[in-house]
Structures are given as C-alpha cells and as structure tokens.
Motif scaffolding. Sequence first.
Motif, mmCIF file in Angstrom:
data_model
loop_
_atom_site.group_PDB
_atom_site.id
_atom_site.type_symbol
_atom_site.label_atom_id
_atom_site.label_comp_id
_atom_site.label_asym_id
_atom_site.label_seq_id
_atom_site.Cartn_x
_atom_site.Cartn_y
_atom_site.Cartn_z
ATOM 1 N N ILE A 198 17.882 97.951 47.431
ATOM 2 C CA ILE A 198 16.846 98.475 48.308
ATOM 3 C C ILE A 198 15.639 98.831 47.464
ATOM 4 C CG2 ILE A 198 17.836 100.820 48.139
ATOM 5 C CD1 ILE A 198 16.948 101.240 51.076
ATOM 6 N N ARG A 199 14.473 98.423 47.909
ATOM 7 C CA ARG A 199 13.249 98.696 47.161
ATOM 8 C C ARG A 199 12.862 100.174 47.261
ATOM 9 N NH1 ARG A 199 9.245 93.752 48.843
ATOM 10 N NH2 ARG A 199 10.141 92.123 47.514
ATOM 11 N N GLY A 200 11.922 100.553 46.391
ATOM 12 C CA GLY A 200 11.465 101.930 46.376
ATOM 13 C C GLY A 200 10.950 102.404 47.726
ATOM 14 N N SER A 201 10.343 101.520 48.472
ATOM 15 C CA SER A 201 9.812 101.879 49.789
ATOM 16 C C SER A 201 10.910 102.227 50.776
ATOM 17 C CB SER A 201 8.972 100.732 50.344
ATOM 18 O OG SER A 201 9.803 99.611 50.604
ATOM 19 N N GLY A 202 12.113 101.713 50.515
ATOM 20 C CA GLY A 202 13.228 101.927 51.429
ATOM 21 C C GLY A 202 13.227 100.984 52.609
ATOM 22 N N VAL A 203 12.238 100.101 52.663
ATOM 23 C CA VAL A 203 12.116 99.192 53.809
ATOM 24 C C VAL A 203 12.816 97.866 53.523
ATOM 25 C CG1 VAL A 203 10.496 97.921 55.251
ATOM 26 C CG2 VAL A 203 9.972 100.277 54.548
ATOM 27 N N TRP A 204 12.509 97.286 52.369
ATOM 28 C CA TRP A 204 13.045 95.960 52.052
ATOM 29 C C TRP A 204 14.420 96.100 51.427
ATOM 30 C CZ3 TRP A 204 11.230 91.360 53.526
ATOM 31 C CH2 TRP A 204 11.829 90.228 52.976
ATOM 32 N N ARG A 205 15.401 95.392 52.004
ATOM 33 C CA ARG A 205 16.771 95.425 51.522
ATOM 34 C C ARG A 205 17.280 93.999 51.354
ATOM 35 N NH1 ARG A 205 18.969 100.292 55.494
ATOM 36 N NH2 ARG A 205 16.906 101.273 55.713
ATOM 37 N N SER A 206 18.226 93.869 50.462
ATOM 38 C CA SER A 206 18.811 92.564 50.214
ATOM 39 C C SER A 206 20.318 92.734 50.071
ATOM 40 C CB SER A 206 18.220 91.959 48.940
ATOM 41 O OG SER A 206 18.713 90.655 48.732
ATOM 42 N N TYR A 207 21.077 91.727 50.533
ATOM 43 C CA TYR A 207 22.527 91.804 50.503
ATOM 44 C C TYR A 207 23.129 90.526 49.947
ATOM 45 C CZ TYR A 207 21.952 95.791 53.622
ATOM 46 O OH TYR A 207 21.586 97.001 54.152
#
Length: 128
Positions: free
Chosen positions: A51-60
Amino acid sequence: QVQLVESGGGSVQTGGSLRLSCAASGLPFSRYTMGWFRQAPGKEREFVAAIRGSGVWRSYGDSVEGRFTISRDRAKNTVYLQMNSLKVEDAAVYYCAVSDNDSPSDSDMRLESIYPHWGQGTQVTVSS
C-alpha cells in the motif's frame, strides 16, 4: 532507528481468517509504501500486498487477490493484512516491510529490493 513489529499470526483451519498487524517506528510512516511478503519452507519469499503512502493505491499478489486486504492506520503507525478464506498454501512466515519510496509503480511495489527495512516475521499456519 526503524523498527517494524509484526503480530497476529497463529494457527487456523482452511477457510478461516486472520489479521496481521505491523507497527512501525523510527520514520515518518505516513509517507512510505508498506508491504507484506511471505516465505514458506523451501520456497522463495513471495510478494503478498503493498500500500502506498497515500493509502489509496494498493497492490496484491495473484494468489491472494480477492481474499486478502491491506490497510493502514496513520494515527497508529500500523499497517494491517486481513486474510480471509485461508488456504493450506497460505501457510508461511509473513514479513512486513517499508520502502522509502512513497509512490512506486505497481510493478516496483512487488519487488523486495525497494524495501530496505523488514520486520522479524510472524508465523501463519493453516490446517485442513
């Protein structure tokens, strides 16, 4: 000094759920990308989620997409991994990691090399 402390591991039956936590200290946590990796006996360490610092972009990772959810609580400097519908093949030591890159590409988020700081790991056991 950067410190990452994982918790929440344990034993569960297939189909069950666990929530892992990773408490971070020693850095401006809210700016950085956080990731979860896992390593099963005899296998290479595998990307699970980030999860990026922004908390918006996530990857799995492909094997956990739709079953696991990564999230972060800025106030608590903690990142979580909610694991549902666990399978025997999910059993592994799970590691939390932090990158000094706050917005890596989706492909880079999956690379161990962008994470200079790692926790000690927490064991997850899944039995049938």
